[in-house]
Write an enzyme that holds these catalytic residues in place. Structure first.
Site, mmCIF file in Angstrom:
data_model
loop_
_atom_site.group_PDB
_atom_site.id
_atom_site.type_symbol
_atom_site.label_atom_id
_atom_site.label_comp_id
_atom_site.label_asym_id
_atom_site.label_seq_id
_atom_site.Cartn_x
_atom_site.Cartn_y
_atom_site.Cartn_z
ATOM 1 C CG ASP A 1 -1.891 -1.102 1.308
ATOM 2 O OD1 ASP A 1 -2.963 -0.966 0.707
ATOM 3 O OD2 ASP A 1 -1.608 -2.113 1.979
ATOM 4 N NE ARG B 1 0.721 -0.442 4.215
ATOM 5 C CZ ARG B 1 -0.167 -0.149 5.158
ATOM 6 N NH1 ARG B 1 0.224 0.496 6.243
ATOM 7 N NH2 ARG B 1 -1.429 -0.472 5.029
ATOM 8 N NE ARG C 1 -6.211 5.383 3.106
ATOM 9 C CZ ARG C 1 -6.747 4.200 3.387
ATOM 10 N NH1 ARG C 1 -7.516 4.055 4.470
ATOM 11 N NH2 ARG C 1 -6.560 3.181 2.586
ATOM 12 C CE LYS D 1 -6.040 1.779 -1.021
ATOM 13 N NZ LYS D 1 -4.977 1.014 -0.342
ATOM 14 C CG HIS D 2 -11.254 1.263 0.128
ATOM 15 N ND1 HIS D 2 -10.762 2.538 0.333
ATOM 16 C CD2 HIS D 2 -10.307 0.420 0.617
ATOM 17 C CE1 HIS D 2 -9.584 2.474 0.940
ATOM 18 N NE2 HIS D 2 -9.273 1.195 1.113
ATOM 19 C CG HIS E 1 -9.084 -0.804 9.387
ATOM 20 N ND1 HIS E 1 -9.333 0.293 8.599
ATOM 21 C CD2 HIS E 1 -8.054 -1.467 8.803
ATOM 22 C CE1 HIS E 1 -8.488 0.303 7.588
ATOM 23 N NE2 HIS E 1 -7.707 -0.752 7.677
ATOM 24 C CG ASP F 1 -9.788 -3.212 2.627
ATOM 25 O OD1 ASP F 1 -8.587 -3.510 2.806
ATOM 26 O OD2 ASP F 1 -10.246 -2.102 2.946
#
Length: 575
Positions: free
Chosen positions: A126, A134, A195, A230-231, A243, A315
């Protein structure tokens, strides 16, 4: 079985003649024939393996790690890949999985995992940039999507993605779980926010398509990666985090088509290789209450309404949003029935694989249905050269990641993202570089980075400053010629507001800066407000150049900012 499979894959790759921007369904006849032959040569177990993308523990292919023994029954990352033959793996940089250290280490890990598999796995991460990054420096860093939205340049968005793709590919990474195509229509969204490029569907669509082109290239090349929009169907209007719970988006199909669909339409038109699902309920589209990941009506919007025939990946299946209604054994089968092709990070990979195998053997899922997904996955791998491209060059990776020309491009792109929201006191730009700047507020690293660039003093106070920290900042301001206060979540943190108003009361020139969501700017009477949408070093360096007048601010708010002092979409001062 290894040599025949790869030989057929080479033949399929040689049949690819269309540009990477063609929709995945546009498969050359020869390529389709070779890929069909490849699937026919695979056992059911090999096919089902391609349906999964797994995490791993460790930084070396041969590193024995207790996490792998616990989760997979074998010790090393290479043994996990050899045992399960997954269609993909995903890298993380956190304490749970810890796959990332240096570019050279990442390249060696990627090469080792390729060697362990009959069909090389897609190697993903990601690298959205901004708050979801990352791989840090020395990889070239960009400020993230909402900053690009403030910059309003599709050319810069594409350029940033192209640079990121080249560096990822140099490390052996072949798929990026980016761009985030969500329209951040809810300012209270706790998981998307910056994001997203924007709250505007048209701007979000334009920049989503630009980054798909940047990641995947306009034609096939070994410097590209598969992009993942995404998403789906759109996570931008949630006020909870999938999450930890199962959010609800109360849109009708007509509202979805107007607000959330445009970026995904644009990504598909740009030839996006894959689309990731969201663990959200959309009761007006599917009254059953199933999350979109498991919902055929929701995924029919993608397959039928938008006409997408590329890879659909879930996901993470470890997230609470998808695990509330069904067991970990049921979820993979339900996702495949709904229209998904790949299953990301099941909690128990062996259980998930065996559940799909059992469903095929019992007739609950047909092998033909599995074949259809495997064909899509292999088509993506062939299009992106994942099967036939040479391994990463471990000796050359250090020069390929973070070269001077990439860093210069990142600096130029980021300079165009800083937004001046308010300058009522005329503090900016400073007449001269400060001799005693105080940088205080949110972010230990962030305050120190900016203070270092300005040649000043850092006094981080965290997300909820105590009375003692506020008093210390007020005292330190007495020796400063300018005070910069960094905020993050100020609209929800009264203590941050107290810090800022206390520093304003000192009479010193105060510059307030929202270093993540721009919604902070509406919640105090500070006469000077800037927004960076990112707290990374590249953004703090651009911020310093704006403060000192080295560059002028040109960013425009990519979202509407509600609150006591609201600001419209597109607002931004220039000088």
């Amino acid at each position: 079985m290894l040599r025949p499979l790869v030989a057929v894959a080479v033949a399929a790759a040689s049949a690819v003649t269309s540009p990477a921007t063609a929709a995945p369904a546009h498969t050359a006849p020869d390529q389709a024939q070779h890929l069909t032959a490849l699937v026919r040569g695979m056992s059911l177990e090999q096919k089902v393996g391609q349906l999964f993308v797994t995490y791993l523990h460790g930084q070396s292919p041969d590193e024995a790690h207790p996490g792998n023994l616990r989760d997979f029954g074998v010790a090393t990352p290479a043994e996990v890949v050899a045992k399960f033959q997954p269609g993909g793996v995903v890298y993380f940089n956190n304490s749970s999985y810890d796959n990332i250290d240096t570019p050279r280490q990442i390249a060696a890990l990627s090469n080792g995992l390729r060697r362990a598999s009959r069909i090389p796995p897609a190697i993903a991460t990601d690298q959205e940039m901004g708050i979801v990054t990352r791989i840090g420096a020395p990889a070239t860093q960009f400020p993230g999507n909402m900053a690009l939205g403030a910059g309003r340049s599709a050319e810069n968005a594409e350029r940033a993605a192209r640079i990121t793709a080249r560096e990822l590919r140099a490390m052996g990474i072949t798929q990026n779980f980016a761009p985030d195509a969500d329209v951040n229509s809810n300012p209270a969204n706790p998981v998307i926010g910056v994001r997203s490029y924007s709250s505007d569907p048209a701007l979000t669509a334009e920049l989503t398509a630009a980054q798909v082109r940047g990641y995947q290239g306009r034609f096939l090349a070994q410097h590209t990666v598969s992009a993942t929009a995404k998403h789906f169907p759109g996570h931008g209007d949630t006020d909870t985090d999938s999450h930890s719970t199962l959010p609800t988006v109360d849109r009708t199909e007509a509202e979805w088509s107007e607000v959330d669909a445009p970026p995904f339409r644009a990504a598909i038109a740009a030839g996006v290789d894959s689309v990731m699902t969201a663990h959200i309920q959309m009761p007006k589209i599917d009254p059953s209450g199933e999350p979109a990941t498991l919902s055929k009506p929701a995924l029919d919007l993608l397959r039928e309404n938008l006409g997408y025939d590329g890879v659909v990946i879930t996901d993470s299946l470890a997230m609470a949003g998808v695990r509330q209604l069904h067991s970990d054994a049921e979820i993979p089968v339900l996702a495949l029935k709904a229209g998904v092709d790949q299953l990301l990070m099941p909690v128990n990979l062996e259980l998930a694989v065996n559940s799909v195998l059992a469903a095929v053997r019992s007739g609950e899922l047909s092998e033909r249905r599995v074949d259809r997904s495997v064909l899509r996955i292999l088509r993506m791998k062939v299009l992106r050269g994942m099967i036939t491209s040479p391994p990463a060059d471990v000796d050359a990776v250090d020069s390929a990641v973070g070269p001077a020309e990439h860093l210069a491009a990142a600096e130029a792109i980021t300079d165009r993202t800083v937004t001046a929201v308010r300058n009522d006191a005329g503090v900016l730009p400073l007449a001269a570089k400060p001799t005693a700047a105080l940088v205080t507020g949110w972010g230990e690293t962030t305050t120190r980075t900016l203070a270092g660039v300005l040649g000043g003093t850092a006094l981080p106070t965290g997300s909820a400053p105590t009375q003692a920290q506020v008093a210390a900042a007020v005292q330190a301001a007495g020796n400063a010629d300018v005070v910069v206060v960094l905020t993050n979540g100020l609209s929800r943190q009264p203590a941050q507001q107290t810090l800022l108003t206390s520093l304003l009361a000192t009479g010193k020139p105060v510059i307030a800066v929202a270093v993540q969501n721009p919604y902070d700017v509406a919640h105090t009477a500070a006469p000077t407000w800037l927004a960076t949408y990112s707290y990374g070093a590249v953004s703090m360096e651009a911020l310093a150049r704006v403060i000192t007048g080295e560059v002028g601010p040109v960013g425009k708010l990519p979202v509407e900012v509600p609150g006591p002092t609201p600001y419209p979409f597109g607002h931004g001062l220039e000088w």
